[in-house]
Design a protein around this motif. Sequence first.
Motif, PDB file in Angstrom:
ATOM      1  N   THR A 177       0.844  -1.198   0.000  1.00 34.14           N
ATOM      2  CA  THR A 177       0.000   0.000   0.000  1.00 34.14           C
ATOM      3  C   THR A 177       0.877   1.246   0.000  1.00 34.14           C
ATOM      4  OG1 THR A 177      -1.268  -1.329   1.525  1.00 34.14           O
ATOM      5  CG2 THR A 177      -2.080   0.892   1.081  1.00 34.14           C
ATOM      6  N   VAL A 212      -1.649   6.827   1.184  1.00 39.06           N
ATOM      7  CA  VAL A 212      -2.915   6.391   1.767  1.00 39.06           C
ATOM      8  C   VAL A 212      -3.016   6.840   3.222  1.00 39.06           C
ATOM      9  CG1 VAL A 212      -4.215   4.354   2.463  1.00 39.06           C
ATOM     10  CG2 VAL A 212      -3.173   4.456   0.205  1.00 39.06           C
ATOM     11  N   TYR A 213      -1.863   6.894   3.918  1.00 38.42           N
ATOM     12  CA  TYR A 213      -1.912   7.262   5.331  1.00 38.42           C
ATOM     13  C   TYR A 213      -1.688   8.749   5.549  1.00 38.42           C
ATOM     14  CZ  TYR A 213      -1.453   2.273   5.391  1.00 38.42           C
ATOM     15  OH  TYR A 213      -1.652   0.951   5.141  1.00 38.42           O
ATOM     16  N   TYR A 247      -9.646   8.732   1.568  1.00 44.34           N
ATOM     17  CA  TYR A 247      -8.970   7.453   1.779  1.00 44.34           C
ATOM     18  C   TYR A 247      -9.389   6.473   0.693  1.00 44.34           C
ATOM     19  CZ  TYR A 247      -7.997   2.920   3.932  1.00 44.34           C
ATOM     20  OH  TYR A 247      -7.580   1.648   4.166  1.00 44.34           O
ATOM     21  N   VAL A 262      -7.681   7.366  -2.676  1.00 44.14           N
ATOM     22  CA  VAL A 262      -6.250   7.125  -2.891  1.00 44.14           C
ATOM     23  C   VAL A 262      -5.876   5.666  -2.700  1.00 44.14           C
ATOM     24  CG1 VAL A 262      -5.336   9.404  -2.416  1.00 44.14           C
ATOM     25  CG2 VAL A 262      -5.755   7.834  -0.520  1.00 44.14           C
ATOM     26  N   LEU A 263      -6.759   4.895  -2.065  1.00 45.17           N
ATOM     27  CA  LEU A 263      -6.472   3.473  -1.867  1.00 45.17           C
ATOM     28  C   LEU A 263      -6.316   2.835  -3.242  1.00 45.17           C
ATOM     29  CD1 LEU A 263      -6.393   1.643   0.673  1.00 45.17           C
ATOM     30  CD2 LEU A 263      -8.631   0.824  -0.028  1.00 45.17           C
TER      31      LEU A 263
END
Lengths: 541, 249
Positions: free
Chosen positions: A505, A509-510, B99, B102-103
């Motif tokens: 990932t 994403v974070y 989220y 962009v995942l």
Amino acid sequence: MIIRAGNQGLGNLKVMSKLFIKNDIQSLFLLVFLFTILGGQPYLFADEEHEEVKTTAQPDSETLPNDDLAAGEMIYKKRCISCHGDEGDGDGPAADRFQPKPRSFKKAEFKYRTTPRNSLPTDDDLFRVISNGLPGTGMPDWADVLTKKQRRQVIKYIKTFSDKWEKQADRASALKIGEPVPTSEESIERGKKKFTALGCTLCHGAEGRGDGPTSLVLRNHRGDSVYPRNLNKNWLFRGGGEAKDIYTRINTGINGTPMPSFADKLNNEESWDVANYVRSLSPTPNPERGSLIKPLSIEEGIPTDPEDPLWDQAPSSWFPMMGQISFEERLFTPTVTDITVKSLYNDKEIGFKLIWDDRSSSKASKPSAKKKIYTDQVAIQFPEKLQPGGVKKPYFIMGDEKLGVNLWNWQSDGNQVFETTANGILNGEVKKSESNVKGSGRFKNGQYQVVMKRSLQTSDKEKDIQFEIGSFYPIAFFAMDGTNGEVASKRSITPWYFVLMEPETPKSVYILPPVVIIFVFGVEFVLVKLLKKNKKASSSS
Amino acid sequence: MKLPLIAKAFALELGFYLLLKLGMPLITSPLPSSVIFMYMTLVTISILLYVSIFEDDFGNFYIPIVDFIRGDDNESGLRKLSRIAVFILIPLFFGFRSYQSVLPNFNPPFPQRVIHPAPPGSAAGFTNPFGDDEANHEQYIEEGREVFYKNCVFCHGDKLDGKGFFAHALNVKPANFADATTISMLMESFVFWRIKTGGIGLPEESTPWDSAMPRWELILSEEERWKVIMFLYDYTGWKPRTWELEGDE
């Protein structure tokens, strides 16, 4: 702050917009806010499963005669005759292409009853079969096209094919099912012992996969071969897959086949124990069709031994299979109904473990043999090359003239792995002189477990797919049961699915979501501040 | 009591959503979520337009909301609590949406399939040689029935509903002839072309590589193919589409 309505003509528009901008930045926020919340909601509740085509089978609407028997005859002639035949003898045009064949109503040997073995079924039994169909056979469910009344009418008609119905007018009544014994480890354990003691294993095999020592020689009353049911797949039980249905079956037997009734050998509790054990052989819930195979990333080498415990960690995908009936020679009665796939990869290799049921491990017979038997075989199919955009693929049944496929094959005879390429099933397969695929297989209690693996990249960029992390690769499977005469184009097939080695990932994403949250919060804060200031200003003025 | 305008607007919005989501499937097939989104956007805009044109109402419309957002020093505890909740939920909502966006997307490339493509030129002009032979009509249908049950039933099903014995194993499902969207809206010559050349004969926008529909010219004679077409129409009660009919519409 209320804006007074003048006349609502266009002349006011200027005033309106002025007021709007001056006083009410809020309302702008409001618009945006409402719009995103209300407009965004379908996304929140969007159902991801792809929308199935609606099937509206048309109920029989033509005016049927009032007389039940005449109506039944008309329904029979439209709906049932092609399989069960003009004379009700189960010899319709399609009969040879079904295993088991359609029932002969002349012989009146009915399988799925609540009545003792060798007796006729009740009307409710027939009604149940006609309404629900018989899973795993050609017999469809009719509840959506025939009304209850019509189903009763056709039952009346099919009884005219045999005089047994008149002769045995005082027929046996339905089985009484006693107090249920809920399933538990103890009950299953007791049931398992009984299963062996009663000789179920002789036909159904040690683990119930229908592979007992007698399994290949059993015949039904017509002289056709009949296989004991694979008890590990209760969704294919004709009479229902739950413990209650199994209880009924073992106490009534299956007429016209070797499946006996155990009514005089089992009391109520023992019947439930056996039923609970048989039920426990199939997974709960039943497997669902996979679509994407995601191999598990490991540090170790990929084991070629299918019994290596590393394979237990890999997730399973389940795929139903069908006979290849698009090209001659066609396979209408396959024995392999589904295949389970597991996959592992590391930085050098990717491996697949295939699991499927087969009643016997066969070796190819000598050319002189009377009944031809072939080796059992399994294959994994990839396109020779990924097409730009990843959408276009070779034809799913062994490619086509333009786009070829690469097959990793394993055969039981000699436990061998070999690679082939194909450009259409009719053009046959070409064995590759040099193969990079390694693997091995095991057969135990009616089940094959086969591993095949290959390096991610090879030197043959023309005929071998080159694997990279993060790309989707089309993948399909074939299986052949040699004992069932399956060879070459006669095989069980699947459509294309995909395999994807998931990349890690990405960090963004974070990062992005917290940034967004803080930003929106900031906007809210400013908005409230603005509004408060605004109020103060308007109340002091 | 008169409902506040904002409540009315909300009820309207919700009503439309439920109508599209739950009501439509009763009449036709369920709407795809992208279509629902489009309609809902239109509904939202119209509601906002409506209230903003009737200025008087517009004030009534947003003042409660503005009051709610601004809060008051002497407001009730419940009101304060719900305000805080809304202020927390909105950023979280946007955070969640970003989220999601962009995942990395692991949906395999499934192209939109064109179900009824324009046939190639070679597909035009097939006419049923048995079409005018009224005397033997029943006989042909009977023969077509036999062809169907020997060849097609495994995929297209006993009820011609596309749910044959093997259909569950396929990704591109066999056509449902009982449904109004297949043979009932096709011309006989199109159906003949489809049966003749099968899935593999489709143009690329129809993903020929995924269709199990056999190329029947390799297996059945031309006469058998016409007879099975006659059976399909007879069993389902549909009529093939013709040029005359098109002219009438």
